[in-house]
Design an enzyme around this catalytic site. Sequence first.
Site, PDB file in Angstrom:
ATOM      1  N   LYS A 198       0.765  -1.141   0.015  1.00 55.61           N
ATOM      2  CA  LYS A 198      -0.003  -0.062   0.069  1.00 55.61           C
ATOM      3  C   LYS A 198       0.657   1.512   0.023  1.00 55.61           C
ATOM      4  CE  LYS A 198      -3.744  -2.233   2.082  1.00 55.61           C
ATOM      5  NZ  LYS A 198      -4.791  -2.316   3.438  1.00 55.61           N
TER       6      LYS A 198
ATOM      7  N   TYR B 188     -12.023  -2.619  -3.616  1.00 53.48           N
ATOM      8  CA  TYR B 188     -12.787  -2.714  -2.361  1.00 53.48           C
ATOM      9  C   TYR B 188     -14.266  -2.836  -2.235  1.00 53.48           C
ATOM     10  CZ  TYR B 188      -8.197  -2.198   0.199  1.00 53.48           C
ATOM     11  OH  TYR B 188      -6.961  -2.675   0.723  1.00 53.48           O
TER      12      TYR B 188
ATOM     13  N   GLU C 241      -9.280  -9.983  -8.143  1.00 48.27           N
ATOM     14  CA  GLU C 241      -8.418  -8.893  -7.923  1.00 48.27           C
ATOM     15  C   GLU C 241      -7.054  -8.820  -9.075  1.00 48.27           C
ATOM     16  OE1 GLU C 241      -7.025  -9.438  -3.883  1.00 48.27           O
ATOM     17  OE2 GLU C 241      -9.120  -8.938  -3.188  1.00 48.27           O
TER      18      GLU C 241
HETATM   19  P1  DAT Z   1      -7.702  -7.201   4.991  1.00 50.35           P
HETATM   20  O1  DAT Z   1      -6.849  -6.065   4.442  1.00 50.35           O
HETATM   21  O2  DAT Z   1      -7.106  -7.674   6.303  1.00 50.35           O
HETATM   22  O3  DAT Z   1      -8.239  -8.042   3.968  1.00 50.35           O
HETATM   23  P2  DAT Z   1     -10.502  -5.955   4.839  1.00 50.35           P
HETATM   24  O4  DAT Z   1     -10.673  -6.525   3.751  1.00 50.35           O
HETATM   25  O5  DAT Z   1     -11.500  -6.367   6.034  1.00 50.35           O
HETATM   26  O6  DAT Z   1      -9.144  -6.407   5.851  1.00 50.35           O
HETATM   27  O7  DAT Z   1     -10.377  -4.261   5.132  1.00 50.35           O
HETATM   28  C1  DAT Z   1      -9.622  -3.693   3.829  1.00 50.35           C
HETATM   29  C2  DAT Z   1      -8.882  -2.507   4.380  1.00 50.35           C
HETATM   30  O8  DAT Z   1      -9.804  -1.661   5.006  1.00 50.35           O
HETATM   31  C3  DAT Z   1      -7.874  -2.979   5.774  1.00 50.35           C
HETATM   32  O9  DAT Z   1      -6.535  -3.666   5.211  1.00 50.35           O
HETATM   33  C4  DAT Z   1      -7.874  -1.576   6.456  1.00 50.35           C
HETATM   34  C5  DAT Z   1      -9.273  -1.077   6.105  1.00 50.35           C
HETATM   35  N1  DAT Z   1     -10.075  -1.419   7.383  1.00 50.35           N
HETATM   36  C6  DAT Z   1     -10.652  -2.445   7.665  1.00 50.35           C
HETATM   37  N2  DAT Z   1     -11.306  -2.423   8.868  1.00 50.35           N
HETATM   38  C7  DAT Z   1     -11.280  -1.168   9.181  1.00 50.35           C
HETATM   39  C8  DAT Z   1     -11.501  -0.244  10.238  1.00 50.35           C
HETATM   40  N3  DAT Z   1     -12.292  -0.988  11.261  1.00 50.35           N
HETATM   41  N4  DAT Z   1     -11.180   0.986  10.521  1.00 50.35           N
HETATM   42  C9  DAT Z   1     -10.234   1.435   9.396  1.00 50.35           C
HETATM   43  N5  DAT Z   1      -9.984   0.828   8.502  1.00 50.35           N
HETATM   44  C10 DAT Z   1     -10.418  -0.372   8.280  1.00 50.35           C
HETATM   45 MG    MG Z   2      -9.560  -7.859   2.283  1.00 50.90          MG
END
Ligand code: DAT
Ligand code: MG
Length: 150
Positions: free
Chosen positions: A11, A51, A128
């Site tokens: 990132k 996302y 992806e």
């Molecule tokens: P991951 O990246 O582990 O797959 P995810 O897909 O649930 O997690 O979320 C994508 C990204 O969004 C994660 O890397 C960081 C951000 N994110 C997730 N939950 C969050 C939260 N509660 N507050 C802020 N950012 C968050």
């Molecule tokens: Mg994820």
Amino acid sequence: SIKEQTYIMVKPDGVQRGLVGEIIARFEKRGFKLVAMKLVHATPEHLEKHYADLKGKPFFPGLIKYMASGPVVGMVWEGLDAVKTGRAMLGATNPLASSPGTIRGDYALAVGRNICHGSDAVESAKKEIALWFPEGIIQYTNTNEGWIFE
Ligand code: DAT
Ligand code: MG
């Protein structure tokens, strides 16, 4: 399968903090095969597709802004159980819950600055990889394979 592929991305904070080489090195040393890689400053529209599952979450706008704030390094790594093993190497989403020894557990503290992405399932990896590498991945033989797999 030893041909399983996962999408791993450094990132913008990982790029700025000089962690690209460190993250690549971990996947290389583990025995995964690099089959695609690029540095890209993604648009918010592209990141919203990446996302899409998180649209509607309170942190979504901030997540897109952060991800669009600088270039990212997108990669496809191939090898045995690449998706699950890649996630294990990254650590938990919230770095405070990531074990030391994982990438997030060694280099991050905040969930909104967790330096790397990894696909969470084989199906999402396929989506992806198609989104970030519409031109396809690189096919080649890694002559080390017989030393990594039985
Ligand atoms: P991951 O990246 O582990 O797959 P995810 O897909 O649930 O997690 O979320 C994508 C990204 O969004 C994660 O890397 C960081 C951000 N994110 C997730 N939950 C969050 C939260 N509660 N507050 C802020 N950012 C968050
Ligand atoms: Mg994820």
